[in-house]
Design an enzyme around this catalytic site. Structure first.
Site, short mmCIF file in Angstrom:
data_model
loop_
_atom_site.label_atom_id
_atom_site.label_comp_id
_atom_site.label_asym_id
_atom_site.label_seq_id
_atom_site.Cartn_x
_atom_site.Cartn_y
_atom_site.Cartn_z
N HIS A 52 44.17 41.67 36.73
CA HIS A 52 43.69 40.30 36.55
C HIS A 52 42.43 40.35 35.69
O HIS A 52 41.33 40.49 36.22
CB HIS A 52 43.40 39.66 37.91
CG HIS A 52 43.10 38.20 37.85
ND1 HIS A 52 43.45 37.33 38.86
CD2 HIS A 52 42.49 37.44 36.92
CE1 HIS A 52 43.06 36.11 38.56
NE2 HIS A 52 42.47 36.15 37.38
N GLU B 193 47.91 38.90 35.44
CA GLU B 193 47.72 37.61 36.08
C GLU B 193 46.39 37.00 35.66
O GLU B 193 45.46 37.72 35.29
CB GLU B 193 47.79 37.73 37.60
CG GLU B 193 46.75 38.63 38.23
CD GLU B 193 46.90 38.72 39.74
OE1 GLU B 193 48.02 38.50 40.26
OE2 GLU B 193 45.88 38.98 40.40
N ASN C 115 47.93 46.40 42.54
CA ASN C 115 46.85 45.73 41.80
C ASN C 115 45.66 46.69 41.74
O ASN C 115 45.12 47.09 42.77
CB ASN C 115 46.48 44.44 42.52
CG ASN C 115 45.46 43.62 41.75
OD1 ASN C 115 44.51 44.15 41.21
ND2 ASN C 115 45.65 42.31 41.72
N HIS D 163 48.46 38.47 48.19
CA HIS D 163 47.14 38.12 48.70
C HIS D 163 47.02 38.45 50.18
O HIS D 163 47.68 37.84 51.01
CB HIS D 163 46.77 36.65 48.47
CG HIS D 163 45.28 36.44 48.40
ND1 HIS D 163 44.55 36.60 47.25
CD2 HIS D 163 44.38 36.14 49.36
CE1 HIS D 163 43.27 36.38 47.49
NE2 HIS D 163 43.13 36.10 48.77
N GLY E 64 46.58 44.95 46.33
CA GLY E 64 45.47 45.69 45.77
C GLY E 64 44.41 46.06 46.78
O GLY E 64 44.23 47.21 47.14
#
Length: 239
Positions: A43, A70, A7, A190, A213
């Site tokens: 994102h 996302e 990410n 996450h 990320g």
């Protein structure tokens, strides 16, 4: 084999703090792939505080691994997906202005909404993944809305890992097994890090993908980007 999708939101955050094009998110994405990453995740939030709309258009033609966009599936998001055709669209229930994704979908309450959105995405030829917690009923309804995969929201696992890793991972193992029984692919993301990634993979060996990320970019400050990606890949391969 579990794929590592990097990410790059935080790279865009750093760029935006100063303006201009340094660091260049396109070049970083290319380097991540060159260093072994098997996917790139972004994102593009409406406020463009990290990834911008233009970044999506710039990245789409150059990502040669799996491109994962996302976000909350409003019309803006759907238009970006339709025009850029990522390999995967990951749906997250983020309201505007939220700092980071901090909860999964209630797939029961949002059944009709998600089913319609996923049908539209599948019509575009895009694989879908739904960001979700570990409650069995929510997993079952994820299958009912027609998603291809789920992405387990692993912040609770990461938060409790140091205290009791077996207890922390247990609900995720059960959720992943239930998803597999229902024919769903399983992603995770996450707060995954070099500290907790290997154990998660050991307990859920059939993970399709992890999206990482923040921790990876933080590690890159010390180890360098190439070394950090290789360290994460090693955690996945040795599990």
């Amino acid at each position: 084999m579990t794929r590592l999708s990097v990410n790059i939101n935080k790279i865009a955050t750093l760029r935006n703090a100063r303006g201009g094009k340094n660091p260049n998110v396109v070049n970083v994405a290319k380097d991540c792939e060159r260093f072994g990453a098997e996917g790139i995740t972004i994102h593009p939030r409406p406020d463009e505080r990290h990834i911008t709309t233009q970044d999506v258009y710039d990245l789409a033609p150059i990502v040669t691994t799996e491109f994962n966009i996302e976000g909350y599936p409003d019309q803006r998001f759907l238009d970006l997906v339709k025009k850029n055709k990522p390999a995967q669209a990951t749906l997250v229930p983020d309201p505007p202005g939220v700092l980071t994704s901090n909860a999964g979908w209630d797939t029961v309450q949002n059944h009709d909404f998600l089913k319609e959105i996923i049908s539209e995405l599948k019509g575009m030829g895009v694989r879908t993944s739904v960001f979700i917690g570990t409650e069995p009923k929510l997993i079952e309804y994820a299958a009912k809305v027609g998603t291809d995969r789920i992405e387990l929201y692993t912040e609770p696992y990461a938060a409790n890992y140091a205290k009791d890793r077996d207890d922390a991972v247990a609900p995720f193992v059960l959720a992943a097994k239930r998803a597999k029984e229902l024919g769903l692919g399983v992603n995770a993301g996450h707060d995954l890090s070099l500290e907790n990634l290997k154990f998660l993979k050991e307990k859920i060996p059939f993970l399709d993908e992890v999206s990482i990320g923040h921790a990876l970019v933080c590690d890159a400050l010390y180890f360098g980007l190439e070394n950090s990606i290789q360290l994460y890949l090693r955690e996945l391969r040795e599990a």
